[in-house]
Design an enzyme around this catalytic site. Structure first.
Site, PDB file in Angstrom:
ATOM      1  N   ASN A   8      32.634  52.398  45.876  1.00 55.93           N
ATOM      2  CA  ASN A   8      33.202  51.734  47.039  1.00 55.93           C
ATOM      3  C   ASN A   8      34.034  52.789  47.770  1.00 55.93           C
ATOM      4  O   ASN A   8      35.154  53.091  47.371  1.00 55.93           O
ATOM      5  CB  ASN A   8      34.068  50.571  46.548  1.00 55.93           C
ATOM      6  CG  ASN A   8      34.685  49.782  47.675  1.00 55.93           C
ATOM      7  OD1 ASN A   8      34.558  50.142  48.840  1.00 55.93           O
ATOM      8  ND2 ASN A   8      35.375  48.706  47.328  1.00 55.93           N
ATOM      9  N   LYS A  15      36.582  54.236  45.183  1.00 53.24           N
ATOM     10  CA  LYS A  15      36.750  53.498  43.928  1.00 53.24           C
ATOM     11  C   LYS A  15      35.419  53.566  43.193  1.00 53.24           C
ATOM     12  O   LYS A  15      34.361  53.409  43.823  1.00 53.24           O
ATOM     13  CB  LYS A  15      37.066  52.026  44.195  1.00 53.24           C
ATOM     14  CG  LYS A  15      38.454  51.802  44.725  1.00 53.24           C
ATOM     15  CD  LYS A  15      38.714  50.299  44.836  1.00 53.24           C
ATOM     16  CE  LYS A  15      39.896  50.040  45.733  1.00 53.24           C
ATOM     17  NZ  LYS A  15      39.836  48.800  46.468  1.00 53.24           N
ATOM     18  N   ARG A  92      28.819  49.791  47.756  1.00 49.76           N
ATOM     19  CA  ARG A  92      29.300  48.710  48.610  1.00 49.76           C
ATOM     20  C   ARG A  92      29.308  49.237  50.044  1.00 49.76           C
ATOM     21  O   ARG A  92      29.927  50.255  50.333  1.00 49.76           O
ATOM     22  CB  ARG A  92      30.709  48.308  48.198  1.00 49.76           C
ATOM     23  CG  ARG A  92      31.280  47.268  49.111  1.00 49.76           C
ATOM     24  CD  ARG A  92      32.663  46.844  48.691  1.00 49.76           C
ATOM     25  NE  ARG A  92      33.130  45.821  49.578  1.00 49.76           N
ATOM     26  CZ  ARG A  92      34.343  45.809  50.136  1.00 49.76           C
ATOM     27  NH1 ARG A  92      35.209  46.756  49.842  1.00 49.76           N
ATOM     28  NH2 ARG A  92      34.693  44.846  50.950  1.00 49.76           N
ATOM     29  N   HIS A 181      33.139  39.794  52.463  1.00 58.66           N
ATOM     30  CA  HIS A 181      33.297  39.291  51.087  1.00 58.66           C
ATOM     31  C   HIS A 181      32.054  38.536  50.643  1.00 58.66           C
ATOM     32  O   HIS A 181      32.112  37.696  49.741  1.00 58.66           O
ATOM     33  CB  HIS A 181      34.468  38.276  50.948  1.00 58.66           C
ATOM     34  CG  HIS A 181      35.839  38.865  51.030  1.00 58.66           C
ATOM     35  ND1 HIS A 181      36.913  38.137  51.519  1.00 58.66           N
ATOM     36  CD2 HIS A 181      36.318  40.074  50.668  1.00 58.66           C
ATOM     37  CE1 HIS A 181      37.995  38.892  51.468  1.00 58.66           C
ATOM     38  NE2 HIS A 181      37.662  40.073  50.955  1.00 58.66           N
ATOM     39  N   HIS A 209      37.852  32.708  48.618  1.00 57.97           N
ATOM     40  CA  HIS A 209      38.130  34.020  48.026  1.00 57.97           C
ATOM     41  C   HIS A 209      39.520  34.425  48.505  1.00 57.97           C
ATOM     42  O   HIS A 209      39.705  34.826  49.660  1.00 57.97           O
ATOM     43  CB  HIS A 209      37.074  35.038  48.489  1.00 57.97           C
ATOM     44  CG  HIS A 209      37.337  36.435  48.014  1.00 57.97           C
ATOM     45  ND1 HIS A 209      36.582  37.057  47.057  1.00 57.97           N
ATOM     46  CD2 HIS A 209      38.296  37.330  48.368  1.00 57.97           C
ATOM     47  CE1 HIS A 209      37.057  38.276  46.825  1.00 57.97           C
ATOM     48  NE2 HIS A 209      38.112  38.462  47.620  1.00 57.97           N
ATOM     49  N   GLY A 211      42.250  36.909  47.839  1.00 55.69           N
ATOM     50  CA  GLY A 211      42.793  38.134  47.237  1.00 55.69           C
ATOM     51  C   GLY A 211      43.820  38.685  48.202  1.00 55.69           C
ATOM     52  O   GLY A 211      44.482  37.904  48.905  1.00 55.69           O
ATOM     53  N   GLY A 213      42.854  40.556  50.765  1.00 56.90           N
ATOM     54  CA  GLY A 213      42.074  40.019  51.876  1.00 56.90           C
ATOM     55  C   GLY A 213      41.622  38.630  51.450  1.00 56.90           C
ATOM     56  O   GLY A 213      41.470  38.384  50.254  1.00 56.90           O
ATOM     57  N   ARG A 242      47.229  40.924  56.788  1.00 62.41           N
ATOM     58  CA  ARG A 242      46.505  40.700  58.047  1.00 62.41           C
ATOM     59  C   ARG A 242      46.857  39.331  58.633  1.00 62.41           C
ATOM     60  O   ARG A 242      47.047  38.374  57.887  1.00 62.41           O
ATOM     61  CB  ARG A 242      44.997  40.750  57.832  1.00 62.41           C
ATOM     62  CG  ARG A 242      44.490  42.113  57.454  1.00 62.41           C
ATOM     63  CD  ARG A 242      42.983  42.103  57.234  1.00 62.41           C
ATOM     64  NE  ARG A 242      42.657  42.920  56.082  1.00 62.41           N
ATOM     65  CZ  ARG A 242      41.583  42.757  55.321  1.00 62.41           C
ATOM     66  NH1 ARG A 242      40.713  41.796  55.584  1.00 62.41           N
ATOM     67  NH2 ARG A 242      41.372  43.556  54.302  1.00 62.41           N
ATOM     68  N   GLY A 331      42.206  37.486  43.189  1.00 62.68           N
ATOM     69  CA  GLY A 331      43.544  37.612  42.601  1.00 62.68           C
ATOM     70  C   GLY A 331      44.442  36.390  42.755  1.00 62.68           C
ATOM     71  O   GLY A 331      44.972  35.873  41.767  1.00 62.68           O
ATOM     72  N   VAL A 332      44.605  35.891  43.968  1.00 69.51           N
ATOM     73  CA  VAL A 332      45.466  34.730  44.199  1.00 69.51           C
ATOM     74  C   VAL A 332      44.741  33.453  43.746  1.00 69.51           C
ATOM     75  O   VAL A 332      45.313  32.620  43.029  1.00 69.51           O
ATOM     76  CB  VAL A 332      45.851  34.628  45.698  1.00 69.51           C
ATOM     77  CG1 VAL A 332      46.683  33.379  45.957  1.00 69.51           C
ATOM     78  CG2 VAL A 332      46.588  35.887  46.147  1.00 69.51           C
ATOM     79  N   ASN A 335      44.696  33.234  39.896  1.00 69.37           N
ATOM     80  CA  ASN A 335      45.954  33.282  39.138  1.00 69.37           C
ATOM     81  C   ASN A 335      47.077  32.399  39.655  1.00 69.37           C
ATOM     82  O   ASN A 335      47.952  32.025  38.871  1.00 69.37           O
ATOM     83  CB  ASN A 335      46.477  34.723  39.100  1.00 69.37           C
ATOM     84  CG  ASN A 335      45.522  35.644  38.356  1.00 69.37           C
ATOM     85  OD1 ASN A 335      45.334  35.500  37.157  1.00 69.37           O
ATOM     86  ND2 ASN A 335      44.896  36.560  39.067  1.00 69.37           N
ATOM     87  N   GLU A 385      33.081  41.660  42.101  1.00 69.20           N
ATOM     88  CA  GLU A 385      32.130  42.197  43.079  1.00 69.20           C
ATOM     89  C   GLU A 385      31.385  43.401  42.518  1.00 69.20           C
ATOM     90  O   GLU A 385      30.200  43.574  42.790  1.00 69.20           O
ATOM     91  CB  GLU A 385      32.879  42.572  44.365  1.00 69.20           C
ATOM     92  CG  GLU A 385      33.245  41.332  45.164  1.00 69.20           C
ATOM     93  CD  GLU A 385      34.385  41.560  46.140  1.00 69.20           C
ATOM     94  OE1 GLU A 385      35.533  41.732  45.672  1.00 69.20           O
ATOM     95  OE2 GLU A 385      34.147  41.568  47.340  1.00 69.20           O
TER      96      GLU A 385
HETATM   97  P1  ADP Z   1      41.916  42.746  46.661  1.00 67.98           P
HETATM   98  O1  ADP Z   1      41.674  42.004  47.950  1.00 67.98           O
HETATM   99  O2  ADP Z   1      42.850  43.905  46.812  1.00 67.98           O
HETATM  100  O3  ADP Z   1      40.678  43.016  45.850  1.00 67.98           O
HETATM  101  P2  ADP Z   1      42.663  40.940  44.508  1.00 67.98           P
HETATM  102  O4  ADP Z   1      41.565  39.938  44.552  1.00 67.98           O
HETATM  103  O5  ADP Z   1      42.733  41.865  43.365  1.00 67.98           O
HETATM  104  O6  ADP Z   1      42.779  41.723  45.870  1.00 67.98           O
HETATM  105  O7  ADP Z   1      44.040  40.141  44.614  1.00 67.98           O
HETATM  106  C1  ADP Z   1      45.254  40.815  44.592  1.00 67.98           C
HETATM  107  C2  ADP Z   1      46.378  39.813  44.808  1.00 67.98           C
HETATM  108  O8  ADP Z   1      46.294  38.779  43.807  1.00 67.98           O
HETATM  109  C3  ADP Z   1      47.760  40.412  44.603  1.00 67.98           C
HETATM  110  O9  ADP Z   1      48.251  41.005  45.795  1.00 67.98           O
HETATM  111  C4  ADP Z   1      48.566  39.185  44.243  1.00 67.98           C
HETATM  112  O10 ADP Z   1      49.033  38.577  45.446  1.00 67.98           O
HETATM  113  C5  ADP Z   1      47.588  38.236  43.610  1.00 67.98           C
HETATM  114  N1  ADP Z   1      47.801  38.068  42.152  1.00 67.98           N
HETATM  115  C6  ADP Z   1      47.332  38.822  41.151  1.00 67.98           C
HETATM  116  N2  ADP Z   1      47.761  38.355  39.958  1.00 67.98           N
HETATM  117  C7  ADP Z   1      48.522  37.268  40.218  1.00 67.98           C
HETATM  118  C8  ADP Z   1      49.249  36.332  39.409  1.00 67.98           C
HETATM  119  N3  ADP Z   1      49.267  36.418  38.083  1.00 67.98           N
HETATM  120  N4  ADP Z   1      49.896  35.341  40.038  1.00 67.98           N
HETATM  121  C9  ADP Z   1      49.875  35.236  41.383  1.00 67.98           C
HETATM  122  N5  ADP Z   1      49.214  36.074  42.194  1.00 67.98           N
HETATM  123  C10 ADP Z   1      48.549  37.080  41.627  1.00 67.98           C
END
Ligand code: ADP
Length: 399
Positions: A8, A15, A92, A181, A209, A211, A213, A242, A331-332, A335, A385
């Site tokens: 990527n 990456k 990618r 995405h 999705h 994250g 982004g 953004r 990520g968000v 989690n 991904e």
């Molecule tokens: P990217 O778009 O960079 O690939 P990711 O999908 O890895 O992003 O998501 C990263 C975001 O996920 C972090 O900036 C954070 O806001 C959120 N995140 C990661 N772990 C947690 C957690 N345990 N609890 C809440 N938010 C989290």
């Protein structure tokens, strides 16, 4: 073990991951790393393999040097191209325009087509091409496959893809919704069908999705029919840094009254806005902590984020008519249980009921978080991904 190398390439970084395509989404890759600060006086390469982290600092004038140094570092730690079985390379590629709907085996002609799309992604596509050219030289004997972030949204119907802007200008400059995405939205929607043991054609799914982004998609019978990102990844949901959707008049206002150049406004809207612009942080763990400590800006940023997410949810429920599943990922989405809870709060009359205990389960794999009597099922499905790109790439190796 047959591995795919997934690359990527960004404007000043690359990456990379060595991925076993048989992995599950939550498995660690065989090795992973990052080449950064390409073009700066001192660059940095980080390699993670077998639970250890190795760092190399050296001048990295360009992508070619970066990838070669990364391969050297991999060699030193027994995971270089001559030591492991790399059967394909997946790249990618951010923008496939209206040319590409599916992953493509890379030939010189395909590289030229990706080059023709540079005006649509002036920062990303040149870096992607650099990565492709360098990797093809270093690994000439395996298939290289381009996987487009836009590919899954090639199917958008005109009503969702066209902007109400002068059609001659739109045609000349490629102004329309492309969506991004796509690899993630496609992957989690296919996983949903597998988990439910139903053909994708029978399912209507809304994928979120979330994250750094963030984007949403409406997927009807396996086909994307709408998505929140637009001609660029700036549109749609509020993101880490953004703006997401914003009145385009703001751009003219700032240009005319704040003396800002187009590049400054671009930087403001892409890097200094979103949750970070409103609260000072873009990581949802920090945002949550600030809210718990009574920070009003964090609270307000969070509410803007959730409000926008619910706007899209409502519009996709209407667009699809019947919704079977809502999926959270990234990520968000994977989690932050509070985001899922607040995004779907009070929607019982629309058939959406989240089970608080299921919603609190740790992120150890795909899981149902709605109640048994919720008409619309809600799932968390971890995305990956790189794994999806690795699987596409090895298909060409076997063919
Ligand atoms: P990217 O778009 O960079 O690939 P990711 O999908 O890895 O992003 O998501 C990263 C975001 O996920 C972090 O900036 C954070 O806001 C959120 N995140 C990661 N772990 C947690 C957690 N345990 N609890 C809440 N938010 C989290």
């Amino acid at each position: 073990m047959a591995l795919a190398l997934v690359l990527n390439s960004g404007s000043s970084s690359i990456k990379f991951q060595l991925v076993n395509p048989e992995n599950h989404a939550t498995d660690e890759p065989f090795a992973s790393g990052l080449v950064e600060q390409i073009g700066e006086p001192i660059g940095r390469i980080v390699l993670k393999v077998e639970g250890e982290k190795h760092v190399l600092e050296a001048p990295i004038p360009d992508h070619s040097a970066g990838l070669k140094l990364a391969f050297d570092l991999m060699d030193q730690h027994n995971c270089g191209p001559s030591q492991v079985d790399i059967v394909a390379v997946g790249h990618r590629v951010v923008h496939g325009g209206i040319l590409f709907s599916a992953p493509e085996l890379i030939t010189d002609e395909i590289v030229e087509m990706i080059r023709d799309l540079i005006p649509l992604a002036p920062l990303h596509n040149p870096a992607n091409i650099d990565g492709i050219e360098v990797a093809r030289k270093i690994l000439p004997d395996v298939p290289h496959v381009a996987v487009f972030d836009t590919g899954f949204f090639h199917s958008l119907p005109p009503a969702a893809a066209l902007y109400a802007i002068n059609s001659e200008v739109a045609a000349e400059y490629g102004v329309r919704r492309y969506g991004f995405h796509g690899t993630s939205h496609e992957y989690v929607s296919q996983r949903t069908a597998e988990i439910l043991e139903k053909p994708a054609i029978d399912l209507n799914i809304i994928t979120c999705h979330l994250g750094n982004g963030a984007s949403m998609a409406a997927v009807e019978g396996g086909r994307a029919v709408d998505t929140s990102m637009g001609m660029t990844p700036l549109a749609g949901l509020v993101m880490g840094t953004r703006t997401g959707d914003i009145d385009p008049g703001v751009v003219f206002h700032l240009a005319r009254n704040a003396g800002m150049s187009i590049d400054e406004i671009d930087n403001l809207m892409n890097k200094k806005s979103g949750v970070k612009g409103l609260s000072g942080v873009n990581d949802f763990r920090e945002l949550r902590q600030m809210i718990d400590e009574g920070d009003q800006d964090a609270w307000s940023a969070y509410n803007v984020y959730i409000h926008q997410l619910r706007r899209y949810l409502g519009s996709y429920m209407i667009a699809l008519g019947r919704v079977d599943v809502i999926v959270f990922t990234a990520g968000v989405g994977e989690n932050a249980q509070f985001v899922r809870e607040d995004a779907l709060a009070g929607l019982e009359m629309y058939g959406i009921k989240v089970d608080p205990e299921r919603n609190a389960l740790p992120n150890e794999g795909p899981r149902l978080i709605s109640t048994d009597d919720s008409k619309i099922k809600v799932y968390v499905i971890p995305t990956n991904e790189e794994l999806a790109i690795a699987r596409y790439a090895v298909k060409f190796a076997k063919a």
